[in-house]
Structures are given as structure tokens and as C-alpha cells.
Scaffold this motif. Structure first.
Motif, PDB file in Angstrom:
ATOM      1  N   GLN A 216       0.831  -1.204   0.000  1.00 10.94           N
ATOM      2  CA  GLN A 216       0.000   0.000   0.000  1.00 10.94           C
ATOM      3  C   GLN A 216       0.867   1.256   0.000  1.00 10.94           C
ATOM      4  O   GLN A 216       1.812   1.383   0.761  1.00 10.94           O
ATOM      5  CB  GLN A 216      -0.905  -0.006   1.234  1.00 10.94           C
ATOM      6  CG  GLN A 216      -1.821   1.199   1.344  1.00 10.94           C
ATOM      7  CD  GLN A 216      -2.699   1.153   2.580  1.00 10.94           C
ATOM      8  OE1 GLN A 216      -2.645   0.194   3.358  1.00 10.94           O
ATOM      9  NE2 GLN A 216      -3.507   2.180   2.781  1.00 10.94           N
ATOM     10  N   LYS A 217       0.483   2.189  -0.878  1.00 12.90           N
ATOM     11  CA  LYS A 217       1.197   3.462  -0.960  1.00 12.90           C
ATOM     12  C   LYS A 217       0.264   4.664  -0.811  1.00 12.90           C
ATOM     13  O   LYS A 217       0.717   5.788  -0.633  1.00 12.90           O
ATOM     14  CB  LYS A 217       1.948   3.561  -2.287  1.00 12.90           C
ATOM     15  CG  LYS A 217       3.017   2.486  -2.453  1.00 12.90           C
ATOM     16  CD  LYS A 217       3.632   2.508  -3.826  1.00 12.90           C
ATOM     17  CE  LYS A 217       4.702   1.435  -3.950  1.00 12.90           C
ATOM     18  NZ  LYS A 217       4.185   0.069  -3.770  1.00 12.90           N
ATOM     19  N   GLU A 218      -1.060   4.437  -0.909  1.00 12.34           N
ATOM     20  CA  GLU A 218      -2.022   5.520  -0.819  1.00 12.34           C
ATOM     21  C   GLU A 218      -2.886   5.362   0.426  1.00 12.34           C
ATOM     22  O   GLU A 218      -2.885   4.318   1.079  1.00 12.34           O
ATOM     23  CB  GLU A 218      -2.905   5.559  -2.076  1.00 12.34           C
ATOM     24  CG  GLU A 218      -2.127   5.480  -3.387  1.00 12.34           C
ATOM     25  CD  GLU A 218      -1.090   6.574  -3.537  1.00 12.34           C
ATOM     26  OE1 GLU A 218      -1.336   7.697  -3.051  1.00 12.34           O
ATOM     27  OE2 GLU A 218      -0.022   6.312  -4.136  1.00 12.34           O
ATOM     28  N   LYS A 219      -3.648   6.386   0.735  1.00 13.24           N
ATOM     29  CA  LYS A 219      -4.471   6.411   1.945  1.00 13.24           C
ATOM     30  C   LYS A 219      -5.541   5.335   1.930  1.00 13.24           C
ATOM     31  O   LYS A 219      -5.789   4.672   2.940  1.00 13.24           O
ATOM     32  CB  LYS A 219      -5.109   7.793   2.086  1.00 13.24           C
ATOM     33  CG  LYS A 219      -6.071   7.942   3.251  1.00 13.24           C
ATOM     34  CD  LYS A 219      -6.664   9.342   3.272  1.00 13.24           C
ATOM     35  CE  LYS A 219      -7.682   9.502   4.398  1.00 13.24           C
ATOM     36  NZ  LYS A 219      -8.263  10.868   4.413  1.00 13.24           N
ATOM     37  N   ASP A 220      -6.191   5.143   0.787  1.00 11.41           N
ATOM     38  CA  ASP A 220      -7.328   4.229   0.687  1.00 11.41           C
ATOM     39  C   ASP A 220      -6.889   2.966  -0.047  1.00 11.41           C
ATOM     40  O   ASP A 220      -6.721   2.974  -1.266  1.00 11.41           O
ATOM     41  CB  ASP A 220      -8.478   4.911  -0.055  1.00 11.41           C
ATOM     42  CG  ASP A 220      -9.727   4.049  -0.088  1.00 11.41           C
ATOM     43  OD1 ASP A 220      -9.778   3.052   0.651  1.00 11.41           O
ATOM     44  OD2 ASP A 220     -10.659   4.381  -0.849  1.00 11.41           O
ATOM     45  N   ILE A 221      -6.712   1.871   0.684  1.00 12.20           N
ATOM     46  CA  ILE A 221      -6.260   0.636   0.053  1.00 12.20           C
ATOM     47  C   ILE A 221      -7.343   0.058  -0.846  1.00 12.20           C
ATOM     48  O   ILE A 221      -7.047  -0.632  -1.838  1.00 12.20           O
ATOM     49  CB  ILE A 221      -5.822  -0.392   1.120  1.00 12.20           C
ATOM     50  CG1 ILE A 221      -5.027  -1.530   0.453  1.00 12.20           C
ATOM     51  CG2 ILE A 221      -7.029  -0.928   1.887  1.00 12.20           C
ATOM     52  CD1 ILE A 221      -4.330  -2.449   1.417  1.00 12.20           C
ATOM     53  N   ASN A 222      -8.612   0.320  -0.541  1.00 13.22           N
ATOM     54  CA  ASN A 222      -9.686  -0.170  -1.410  1.00 13.22           C
ATOM     55  C   ASN A 222      -9.614   0.480  -2.785  1.00 13.22           C
ATOM     56  O   ASN A 222      -9.913  -0.145  -3.803  1.00 13.22           O
ATOM     57  CB  ASN A 222     -11.054   0.098  -0.773  1.00 13.22           C
ATOM     58  CG  ASN A 222     -11.280  -0.735   0.459  1.00 13.22           C
ATOM     59  OD1 ASN A 222     -11.025  -1.935   0.470  1.00 13.22           O
ATOM     60  ND2 ASN A 222     -11.756  -0.116   1.527  1.00 13.22           N
ATOM     61  N   SER A 223      -9.234   1.747  -2.812  1.00 15.02           N
ATOM     62  CA  SER A 223      -9.058   2.435  -4.086  1.00 15.02           C
ATOM     63  C   SER A 223      -7.880   1.843  -4.847  1.00 15.02           C
ATOM     64  O   SER A 223      -7.941   1.680  -6.076  1.00 15.02           O
ATOM     65  CB  SER A 223      -8.830   3.932  -3.847  1.00 15.02           C
ATOM     66  OG  SER A 223      -8.662   4.622  -5.066  1.00 15.02           O
ATOM     67  N   GLU A 224      -6.815   1.499  -4.135  1.00 14.11           N
ATOM     68  CA  GLU A 224      -5.672   0.857  -4.792  1.00 14.11           C
ATOM     69  C   GLU A 224      -6.057  -0.505  -5.357  1.00 14.11           C
ATOM     70  O   GLU A 224      -5.610  -0.891  -6.442  1.00 14.11           O
ATOM     71  CB  GLU A 224      -4.509   0.718  -3.816  1.00 14.11           C
ATOM     72  CG  GLU A 224      -3.776   2.017  -3.539  1.00 14.11           C
ATOM     73  CD  GLU A 224      -2.352   1.788  -3.091  1.00 14.11           C
ATOM     74  OE1 GLU A 224      -1.464   1.635  -3.958  1.00 14.11           O
ATOM     75  OE2 GLU A 224      -2.130   1.749  -1.867  1.00 14.11           O
ATOM     76  N   HIS A 225      -6.883  -1.254  -4.630  1.00 15.52           N
ATOM     77  CA  HIS A 225      -7.384  -2.517  -5.169  1.00 15.52           C
ATOM     78  C   HIS A 225      -8.139  -2.283  -6.471  1.00 15.52           C
ATOM     79  O   HIS A 225      -7.983  -3.031  -7.443  1.00 15.52           O
ATOM     80  CB  HIS A 225      -8.327  -3.186  -4.163  1.00 15.52           C
ATOM     81  CG  HIS A 225      -7.624  -3.794  -2.997  1.00 15.52           C
ATOM     82  ND1 HIS A 225      -8.228  -3.967  -1.764  1.00 15.52           N
ATOM     83  CD2 HIS A 225      -6.371  -4.283  -2.856  1.00 15.52           C
ATOM     84  CE1 HIS A 225      -7.369  -4.525  -0.925  1.00 15.52           C
ATOM     85  NE2 HIS A 225      -6.243  -4.728  -1.570  1.00 15.52           N
ATOM     86  N   ARG A 226      -8.951  -1.234  -6.505  1.00 14.91           N
ATOM     87  CA  ARG A 226      -9.826  -0.954  -7.647  1.00 14.91           C
ATOM     88  C   ARG A 226      -9.025  -0.608  -8.896  1.00 14.91           C
ATOM     89  O   ARG A 226      -9.401  -0.977 -10.006  1.00 14.91           O
ATOM     90  CB  ARG A 226     -10.773   0.192  -7.297  1.00 14.91           C
ATOM     91  CG  ARG A 226     -11.855   0.463  -8.333  1.00 14.91           C
ATOM     92  CD  ARG A 226     -12.680   1.687  -7.964  1.00 14.91           C
ATOM     93  NE  ARG A 226     -13.220   1.591  -6.614  1.00 14.91           N
ATOM     94  CZ  ARG A 226     -13.012   2.492  -5.661  1.00 14.91           C
ATOM     95  NH1 ARG A 226     -12.294   3.572  -5.911  1.00 14.91           N
ATOM     96  NH2 ARG A 226     -13.534   2.338  -4.468  1.00 14.91           N
ATOM     97  N   TYR A 227      -7.912   0.098  -8.725  1.00 13.63           N
ATOM     98  CA  TYR A 227      -7.163   0.591  -9.881  1.00 13.63           C
ATOM     99  C   TYR A 227      -5.850  -0.152 -10.117  1.00 13.63           C
ATOM    100  O   TYR A 227      -5.044   0.294 -10.936  1.00 13.63           O
ATOM    101  CB  TYR A 227      -6.883   2.089  -9.711  1.00 13.63           C
ATOM    102  CG  TYR A 227      -8.147   2.919  -9.687  1.00 13.63           C
ATOM    103  CD1 TYR A 227      -8.882   3.123 -10.853  1.00 13.63           C
ATOM    104  CD2 TYR A 227      -8.611   3.489  -8.508  1.00 13.63           C
ATOM    105  CE1 TYR A 227     -10.045   3.880 -10.837  1.00 13.63           C
ATOM    106  CE2 TYR A 227      -9.769   4.244  -8.484  1.00 13.63           C
ATOM    107  CZ  TYR A 227     -10.485   4.439  -9.649  1.00 13.63           C
ATOM    108  OH  TYR A 227     -11.638   5.177  -9.626  1.00 13.63           O
ATOM    109  N   SER A 228      -5.617  -1.257  -9.422  1.00 16.80           N
ATOM    110  CA  SER A 228      -4.395  -2.040  -9.612  1.00 16.80           C
ATOM    111  C   SER A 228      -4.713  -3.318 -10.370  1.00 16.80           C
ATOM    112  O   SER A 228      -5.750  -3.945 -10.141  1.00 16.80           O
ATOM    113  CB  SER A 228      -3.765  -2.381  -8.259  1.00 16.80           C
ATOM    114  OG  SER A 228      -3.406  -1.206  -7.558  1.00 16.80           O
TER     115      SER A 228
END
Length: 611
Positions: free
Chosen positions: A217-229
Motif C-alpha cells: 500500500q502506498k495511498e491512503k485508501d487501500i480499497n481504491s488501490e485494489h480498484r485501480y491495480s
């Protein structure tokens, strides 16, 4: 007017419901989310988490038997693992003598959400190596020790430098990994050169290049990182596809042509492996991890041509850098197509119009909050003719509503076909298109939807602040609470809340203007509530844009009201109704309406004859 409003809102509602349905978390994701919450709870309570992080622990040094030492590349089974640093102003690349691989990469210019260095991947959570047949043995270079040509190398300005990692079979037979880096580049060149090994490595078997990495994780919202990774790849006729953004996936590549590159993509950063001559085929797998702080695990196994000459060269390149559109585009190979700018016409709206305008405004050196404001104003100016036409059409329908109520009272609701025919006659006489208010709304929808994809994928907003919003690329939480598993919500975004309130206010005034009554006046309040649930975890920059759009829409409607006079509209409608049919210029809608009425009359005559 109320029918037009309902039609437009109903179309938008269907789109939003569809988006919510298809983007809802699966049972597997909910289980992973629950595991994540349990792990976090264990950490807070001082207990060890029960979830094991893949590749998190450094493997113990293997015990080398005498048979391995006597086999192909035998002496390379023993050695000391040391690190060689290759760096420039953008990246710091650590090369490991064990495997001769890139063991970790740091991007010097950026920080994580908690102000730590951006490490794309590290040594204990990545692997890289060639697998091939040598006699009766299968060799995996990730387990062998290479000899470096330099202890470290710093490249400045536009200079370039290289480090060679050599795996020796004998003094005249070896494999070189030649890493090159320029002073102003995010790219690391890797030339794999096999010399004098044509009699050692099987000429009938392809070389397999394995690459694995765990991305944190590198951003505040890990769910958002899941969505765009996800795993992205360029294949076939220059097609760019992806897997693993919404679920765990594994895909066979190369069935429709050579693979130009593969990418382990996170939300705002990418790890790309480019094959200048293309990979023959391979597999790519992406898995979402339930471990705290882990976004996804990536694994690729790509095939290179078999070794058949005295010296074979396999030219490769890595890109380690930000998912910034113009930066990716400058690398070539269509790497910028990793950025999800929408489907169909939406991506072309963003690429052709929105991005060039944004880049121009960014070049002025303004704050990004001001840039979004100017961008929204420009958008509203472009759409103002459609907005005016929509409002004018709704005004005409509002003026006609008393006559429509009279027709409804005269005909009754028991005969909807006859009622519709009488309405069509009225529209024809008045020269009014009942869909005139809906069509402009539908035409505006692709542009509005294009921004829905543009802002969440805009790297430039990352860690940029405006007003109380500390990071425009993620949500701004004004209220925090324990996560609700089903809704997957643990906060309330202030900007999203303001956007929702402004939409409700505009809906209220529109209802007052249109004169809509009954249950129809409550339909417009459904969409803002849905937006509140959907956009609560989306970037504050996106909600800020929607909030500004609402304010400007309200201002536009206020100005248009000063120009549009109901009495003049009514006079024109009456004048048009009194014109002879020969003087009326029929629109395509009116032509279709005439044809519809003729068909209805013919059906009525046929039914009367049968009776």
C-alpha cells in the motif's frame, strides 16, 4: 416537463444502479476484507496476525550438495549475496548478486501517504530469473550467484552508465545481465547476453523468464488501490488489456500474437517489463491479498526464443515510475493506455479534449483547486447551448401543461392509447418536441461520465491540497467510524456531502420551476442519495468538480430564467398552432410522430372492422 425530467433521471438512475451492481464486492472480497479487519484488530491488541504475507520472510540459505556443485553452473550455487546500487535523479535500483536481479526499486521524487519513501517492491517480496534446460538439469538463475562489474554507480544529468552481472559457466561461457540507466530516465535497460552456451543450453527448449512481486500500500485508501491495480499487457495488434482489477485472475498470453510488454500496475505507479523483440507467449497472474498493507501479488512467466547461436541477445527494458499520462506516453510502446480513461467515447473525450486543456492550465502554475474550477467553467460554457435548449424545451412543456391536463380530464386515464394520440396532436400543433428537454441531458452525459474516469486516475492530484482537502486524489473524511462490512464504509466525505446537498437544492428549485406534482417530484431526490453512497470513497477532486458543476448549473439556470419569458413562449406556441399545416416546417420528430399517428389510426380501423 415532468415526463421529460423523469425520462432523463430514469436513464441516469439505470446507469448508476448498473454501476453499483457490477462494482459491488464479491463474497471472496468480503471474506478478504473481514480477514483484513481481523488482522488489524490483532495488531492493535498486540497479537500476531494470523494471515501470512506471501514472500514476506527471507528464505534460509540453501544447503548445496556436491552433485549441484559438479553440475552445470555448479560453482555459482555458492556465494555471498551483496547489493549493487544503480541510481539517477529519479530512481534508485538495488541489484542483488544472488540471481543478478533487480531486488528493489525506490522512486526518489515521491512519498507514500504517510510520508515514507516509495519502494515499488523490495528484495524479500520479489523474484526474477531465467529458467532453462542444461543437459539433464533445469537451471533457475534466481538461485545462482552472479559477479558484478561495479560496486555502485550514480548517473547524473543526461549521462548513462551500466552494470554487468555475470553468471559464469566457464571463462569463455557465461550469461550477462547488462543493466543500463540514463540520468533523466525512469527506464532501466536490461540486455541478457548468452555467450558460448549453445552446446550447454538445450536448443530445443525456450528460455522462460519468471518475474514475481508483492506490491504494498502506498495511498491512503487501500480499497481504491485494489480498484485501480491490475496486470496490464500489450499483445496482438497493439491491443492493451488487463486482468485482476476486480478479482483474482490468471491469463495465457501470446495466443493472438507476440506480447510487447507486461505491467504490474498499482493505482499511481507501474512496474513494466518491455520486450523489444516481443515475448513469444507466457502467463500473467494477479491476486488480491488480505494481509494488512498488501495490495496485490503479481506473477509473470514469459517465454524467450531458444538459444541457437554462439551469442544470443535478448533486449529488455524496465519502466519504474508514475502513472502520469504524459510521462508514460513519452516512454513509447503505448504505456499510457494503462491509465483507465473510460470506455468507448469517454476515453477519446479525455484524451483529445480534457487532458490537453488540463495540461495547458497546469502549465500556468496554478493551484489544482483553481485548475479544476477553470476546467469546470470551460466545460459549462461548452455545454451551455445544450443547457439552454433543454431549459427552453422544459419551459414549453410547462406552458403546455394546463392544456395537457384538460385533455387528460376529457379523455380520461382508461384509454392510454387515445390519450397519447391527443397529446401527440397537441405537440404537433404547438410545434413542441416532448423529448427536447431529455435529449440535451443525454448528450451531456458522456462528458460528465468522462470526468468520472478522469479525476480518479489523475496522478497530478496526488498529495495536492486545496482548502481543507489535504489530498485531492483521495477522499476527505470529516466523520470516521468503524467500517460497515456490507457497505464497506468507514467515513463520511465532507466534499461528497456538500455535492449531495447542492444537488438536492438544485432538484428542489427545478421542481418549483417545472411545477411537477405528486410522486414525480420525489424522483429527482433519489439520484443524489445514490451519488452519496457511490462517491463517498472517491477522490475529493472528483466530488469538488461535481460540486462546482452544481453551483455553475444553478447560476446558468438563474441567467436563463431572465431570458426565457413564459408569456412570450405561450404566444409563440399559440401562433404556431394557428398556422396552416402547409406553412409549418416539420422536424424529423414531427415526421415520425405523423407516421406513428397514421399507424395507430390504421390499427384502430382494423380492430373496428374485426368487431
Amino acid at each position: 416537463m415532468d415526463r421529460n425530467t423523469f425520462t432523463g433521471l430514469f436513464l441516469i438512475l439505470i446507469i448508476l444502479i448498473g454501476f453499483t451492481y457490477f462494482s459491488r464486492p464479491s463474497e471472496e472480497q468480503l471474506k478478504k476484507e473481514q480477514l483484513l479487519q481481523d488482522s488489524l484488530a490483532n495488531v492493535k491488541s498486540g497479537k500476531q496476525p494470523s494471515v501470512k504475507m506471501p514472500l514476506a520472510s527471507k528464505p534460509a540459505a540453501p544447503v548445496v550438495d556436491s552433485a549441484a556443485l559438479r553440475g552445470p553452473f555448479g560453482p555459482a550455487n555458492q556465494g555471498v549475496n551483496s547489493s549493487v546500487v544503480l541510481q539517477n535523479e529519479h530512481v534508485k535500483v538495488n541489484l542483488s548478486t544472488k540471481g543478478g536481479r533487480i531486488s528493489s526499486v525506490e522512486l526518489k521524487e515521491f512519498k507514500t501517504y504517510d510520508q515514507k519513501p516509495v519502494i515499488l517492491f523490495d528484495e524479500n517480496e520479489s523474484s526474477f530469473g531465467l529458467v532453462f534446460h542444461a543437459g539433464n538439469s533445469i537451471i533457475n538463475t534466481k538461485n545462482l550467484y552472479f559477479t558484478p562489474s561495479s560496486q555502485s554507480l550514480t548517473v547524473a544529468n543526461t549521462d548513462s552508465g551500466s552494470v554487468t552481472m555475470r553468471l559464469k559457466y566457464s571463462d569463455s561461457q557465461y550469461i550477462d545481465y547488462i543493466y543500463s540507466l540514463k540520468g533523466n530516465s525512469y527506464k532501466v535497460d536490461l540486455n541478457i547476453v548468452a555467450t558460448g552456451l549453445q552446446s550447454v543450453i538445450s536448443p530445443n527448449q525456450p528460455l522462460v523468464l519468471n518475474w514475481d512481486a508483492v506490491l504494498k500500500q502506498k495511498e491512503k485508501d487501500i480499497n481504491s488501490e485494489h480498484r485501480y491495480s491490475g496486470g496490464y499487457f500489450n499483445h496482438g495488434d497493439n491491443e492493451v488489456d488487463h486482468i485482476g482489477t476486480t478479482k483474482d485472475e490468471k491469463k495465457e498470453l501470446g495466443e493472438d500474437g507476440k506480447v510487447r510488454w507486461i505491467s504490474f500496475k498499482q493505482h499511481f505507479f507501474s512496474n513494466v517489463l518491455i520486450a523489444r523483440n516481443g515475448f513469444d507467449k507466457g502467463t500473467l497472474a494477479v491476486n488480491t491479498s488480505a494481509a494488512p498493507g498488501i495490495v496485490k501479488t503479481f506473477s509473470a512467466s514469459m517465454q524467450l526464443p531458444a538459444l541457437k547461436t554462439a551469442q544470443a541477445v535478448y533486449p529488455l527494458q524496465f519502466y519504474f515510475g508514475p502513472n502520469r499520462f504524459h510521462t508514460l506516453k513519452a516512454q513509447g510502446y503505448d504505456l499510457e493506455r494503462q491509465i483507465d480513461l473510460g470506455w468507448g467515447p469517454l476515453k477519446y473525450i479525455n484524451r483529445v479534449a480534457v487532458i490537453p486543456i488540463f495540461n495547458f492550465l497546469e502549465g500556468l502554475g496554478w493551484n489544482y483547486g483553481l485548475i479544476i474550477l477553470v476546467l469546470t467553467i470551460l466545460l459549462k460554457l461548452v455545454l451551455s447551448p445544450l443547457t439552454y435548449k433543454s431549459y427552453l424545451s422544459m419551459a414549453k412543456m410547462r406552458v403546455l401543461k394546463p392544456e395537457m391536463d384538460e385533455i387528460k380530464a376529457k379523455v380520461g386515464e382508461d384509454n392510454p392509447t387515445l390519450l397519447q394520440q391527443e397529446y401527440l396532436k397537441l405537440y404537433k400543433k404547438a410545434g413542441v418536441n416532448p423529448l427536447g428537454g431529455c435529449i440535451p441531458m443525454v448528450l451531456q452525459l458522456p462528458i460528465v461520465m468522462a470526468f468520472f474516469f478522469f479525476f480518479p486516475n489523475l496522478f497530478e492530484l496526488r498529495q495536492e491540497s486545496f482548502l481543507w482537502m489535504k489530498d485531492l486524489s483521495t477522499y476527505d473524511s470529516v466523520i470516521n467510524f468503524s467500517r460497515i462490512p456490507v457497505l464497506n464504509v468507514d467515513h463520511i466525505s465532507l466534499m461528497c456531502l456538500l455535492m449531495t446537498v447542492s444537488t438536492l437544492v438544485i432538484t428542489y428549485f427545478n421542481n418549483q420551476t417545472s411545477g411537477v406534482t405528486g410522486q414525480m417530484k420525489y424522483v429527482g431526490y433519489i439520484t443524489p442519495i445514490i451519488f452519496l453512497g457511490v462517491l463517498n470513497s472517491y477522490p475529493s477532486g472528483l466530488n469538488y468538480y461535481y460540486f462546482l458543476a452544481n453551483l455553475l448549473t444553478f447560476l446558468q439556470q438563474f441567467v436563463i430564467r431572465q431570458w426565457v419569458n413564459d408569456e412570450k413562449i405561450h404566444a409563440r406556441i399559440q401562433e404556431n398552432k394557428n398556422k396552416p399545416e402547409t406553412e409549418k416546417k416539420k422536424s424529423k420528430f414531427q415526421q415520425r410522430m405523423d407516421e406513428y399517428m397514421r399507424q395507430q389510426q390504421a390499427k384502430a380501423k382494423d380492430q373496428s372492422r374485426k368487431k
